[in-house]
Scaffold this motif. Structure first.
Motif: not given
Length: 634
Positions: A499-526
């Motif tokens: 509901k928050f995402e406004g997603s119309n798809s609720t199948d297993d693919l949609a579920w998996y696509q929301y199983q992402k977590v952030p990864l950020l790698i910060h290098f010196p001086k951006d």
């Protein structure tokens, strides 16, 4: 005359049938009740999970259990039936609770780690529903009913010979039907019954009781098998596979030489919260700022199993798959590992793990020694001056951790694990200390709303910590890696996220696509900032760091994110994705990611599925037989 004979035999047969039902009414009633319970269990997990074809193996497994009751009589039999009913009912309740949190089926190994639930009482209370205890209601009702029945009705006890014949007939029927079911599963997915890589799909195929019987058998046989030496040919096969899995790395190779490595594993940080607003405010304003200063991966998946947070640590530090059942941090605490802290330590790095909770939780006090951290700063090494949720607040933890980092001898590797945004996210103290609250609107007092408030709090503390690393100059000589450890929103609460995402798809693919977590790698001086859309998972972070810090480790199942074009993310349940196709193991279904439509299995996709299954098997064998012990000696 023939009519009289016919009537005589008909009356005799009718009388015998009547006597059989009178004598065995208890068995029949309990059988029907347990059938209803197990079918109800399947529907409770989810409508799409339940398939009517599972009724046949459910009946077969119950026939096997109930056949033994015919060998008993009177009080012994009724006692046996009540015990069976109680055990199965408790098992169903445990399975439902476990599924709500882990989206998986509980196993023997997971039960061994049940003591960990003491530290997360709120989480346990949230996934066990009042209605679940209706599964035990019949036990309370039937005790007085059957006492009254046997007092009022003169029940004739059948002879031992007759009862033995009935036992053999029912046991044989149950065995034959189960054998056919197992044969069908083995034909469709040859390794599924032994590897159990896809437990939900397996339960759907063979039923809940059969699953637990197979699990107990596999657990016992694996213990016996692991006590014996792995055949040399199989060991060579695994070693050869791993050595060929390493890609030639050029991009960013050695970029981290001499620099500090600061890794931050954030509790329940999911990707959907990044760069999103609610009520006109950013959910994670501080992380959003650092995403723009870093290389950000927006298709990075968690790959945890029963060990949850500890599995995220295990994969990130070892690039080995989590345990088939239970937590790797418990199962493999005595193994030899080529962990990231060990390899950096051999390059002269000081290595330390930092976490503001009980040192023994997830067996960290043992596992961090196995992984060769120089020091572990747990709960006893921090001043317990403020608590949020499960333990020491992220604010206090990160402030005190910053002070510790300033004292570390450089170069160092510091591994920090946050805590405040822990499920069920119902404690967000600290807002009153000059921090803006997050108005979650209609989501107030829901699990989803609590999560948004909780992760907003953690975002503030992470932002302050990262800003201090920058202002103090530490960031100029450090590579900072920050990622989420696992999901935040269980499937039972996923509709609020859709509901928050406004997603119309609720199948297993949609579920998996929301199983992402952030990864950020910060290098010196951006440096090297920008968004990277490559598909990757937690198994890949160690190979990526190994390339940046010139670590040579041939025994990793993940691949360097920067230098591998043939990307593939394999999950512990056998699902996988290559960025184009997503295979969902529990329904044995392939999806085209671009169109969202289901696609048929091709020889290439079948080969990819089998390779994922084989990779999981190799990782299990490597860990179960502690192969790195002999390989590293050689």
């Amino acid at each position: 005359m023939p009519t009289l004979i016919k009537n005589f035999f008909n009356n005799k047969i009718s009388k015998q049938i009547n006597e059989f039902f009178k004598s065995n009414i208890d068995v029949i009633v309990f059988f029907v009740i347990l059938c209803i319970k197990l079918v109800s269990y399947g529907k409770s997990i989810s409508p799409e999970y339940f398939d009517s074809s599972v009724i046949v193996p459910i009946i077969a497994s119950l026939l096997l259990l109930f056949s033994f009751s015919f060998l008993l009589k009177n009080k012994k039999r009724i006692r046996y039936l009540f015990i069976i009913d109680t055990i199965v009912s408790i098992l169903i309740i445990a399975d439902l609770a476990y599924y709500r949190y882990y989206k998986d089926i509980i196993t023997v190994s997971a039960v061994r780690d049940a003591k960990l639930l003491i530290g997360v009482k709120d989480a346990v209370a949230d996934v066990i529903k009042i209605n679940d205890f209706l599964y035990l209601a019949d036990i309370v009702i039937f005790i007085p009913l059957f006492k009254m029945y046997y007092k009022k009705i003169n029940v004739k006890v059948q002879s031992m010979i007759a009862r033995t014949v009935v036992f053999l007939m029912i046991f044989t029927i149950g065995t034959v039907v189960d054998a056919k079911t197992f044969k069908k599963v083995s034909a469709e997915q040859p390794t599924l019954l032994t590897a159990m890589s896809n437990r939900i799909y397996l339960t759907k195929m063979i039923g809940n009781l059969n699953f637990h019987i197979v699990d107990a058998f596999n657990f016992t046989s694996t213990k016996i098998k692991n006590s014996k030496k792995l055949p040399e040919s199989e060991e060579k096969q695994i070693k050869s596979y791993l050595e060929s899995n390493n890609s030639v790395s050029n991009k960013f190779s050695g970029i981290g030489k001499g620099k500090n490595l600061i890794m931050i594993q954030v509790e329940a940080l999911q990707g959907f919260a990044i760069n999103k607003q609610i009520g006109g405010k950013e959910i994670t304003p501080n992380l959003n700022k650092w995403v723009n200063k870093s290389m950000y991966f927006d298709n990075y998946f968690y790959q945890v199993a029963g060990g949850n947070t500890s599995d995220a640590e295990f994969m990130s530090l070892n690039s080995l798959y989590p345990a088939q059942s239970g937590a790797a941090y418990y199962t493999y605490g005595g193994n030899t590992l080529n962990a990231l802290p060990k390899e950096l330590g051999e390059k002269g790095y000081y290595t330390a793990a930092l976490h503001g909770y009980n040192e023994g939780f997830w067996n960290r006090n043992v596992m961090y020694k196995t992984e060769d951290f120089n020091d572990f700063f747990g709960q006893s090494k921090y001043t317990d001056d403020e608590n949020v949720g499960l333990g020491l607040s992220d604010k206090s933890f990160l402030n005190q951790s910053f002070d510790k980092l300033q004292q570390f001898k450089q170069p160092y590797f510091s591994f920090l694990i946050t805590l405040s945004s822990h499920y069920p996210f119902n404690d967000v103290k600290g807002y009153e200390n000059g921090m803006d609250t997050l108005d979650v609107g209609n989501y107030k007092n829901t699990l989803f709303g609590n999560y948004l408030e909780g992760i907003h709090y953690t975002d503030k503390q992470l932002g302050d910590f990262l800003d201090k690393l920058e202002s103090s100059g530490i960031a100029d000589n450090s590579i900072i890696v920050l990622y989420g450890d696992h999901f935040a929103i269980p499937k039972q609460n996923i509709n609020d996220l859709y509901k928050f995402e406004g997603s119309n798809s609720t199948d297993d693919l949609a579920w998996y696509q929301y199983q992402k977590v952030p990864l950020l790698i910060h290098f010196p001086k951006d440096e090297n900032k920008g968004i990277n859309h490559v598909y990757a998972g937690q198994m890949d972070i160690y190979p990526t760091i190994a390339n940046m810090f010139n670590i040579k480790n041939s025994y990793m199942f993940g691949k360097d994110i920067f230098n591998t074009s043939d990307r593939k993310v394999t999950f512990r349940n056998g699902s996988f994705t290559d960025g184009k196709v997503f295979y969902v193991s529990w329904t044995n279904t392939y999806y085209d990611i671009k169109t969202g439509s289901k696609i048929n299995e091709t020889p290439e996709l079948k080969s990819a599925k089998e390779k994922s299954s084989k990779e999981l098997e190799y990782s299990d064998e490597l860990l179960n037989h502690n192969l790195l012990k002999s390989w590293t000696k050689k």
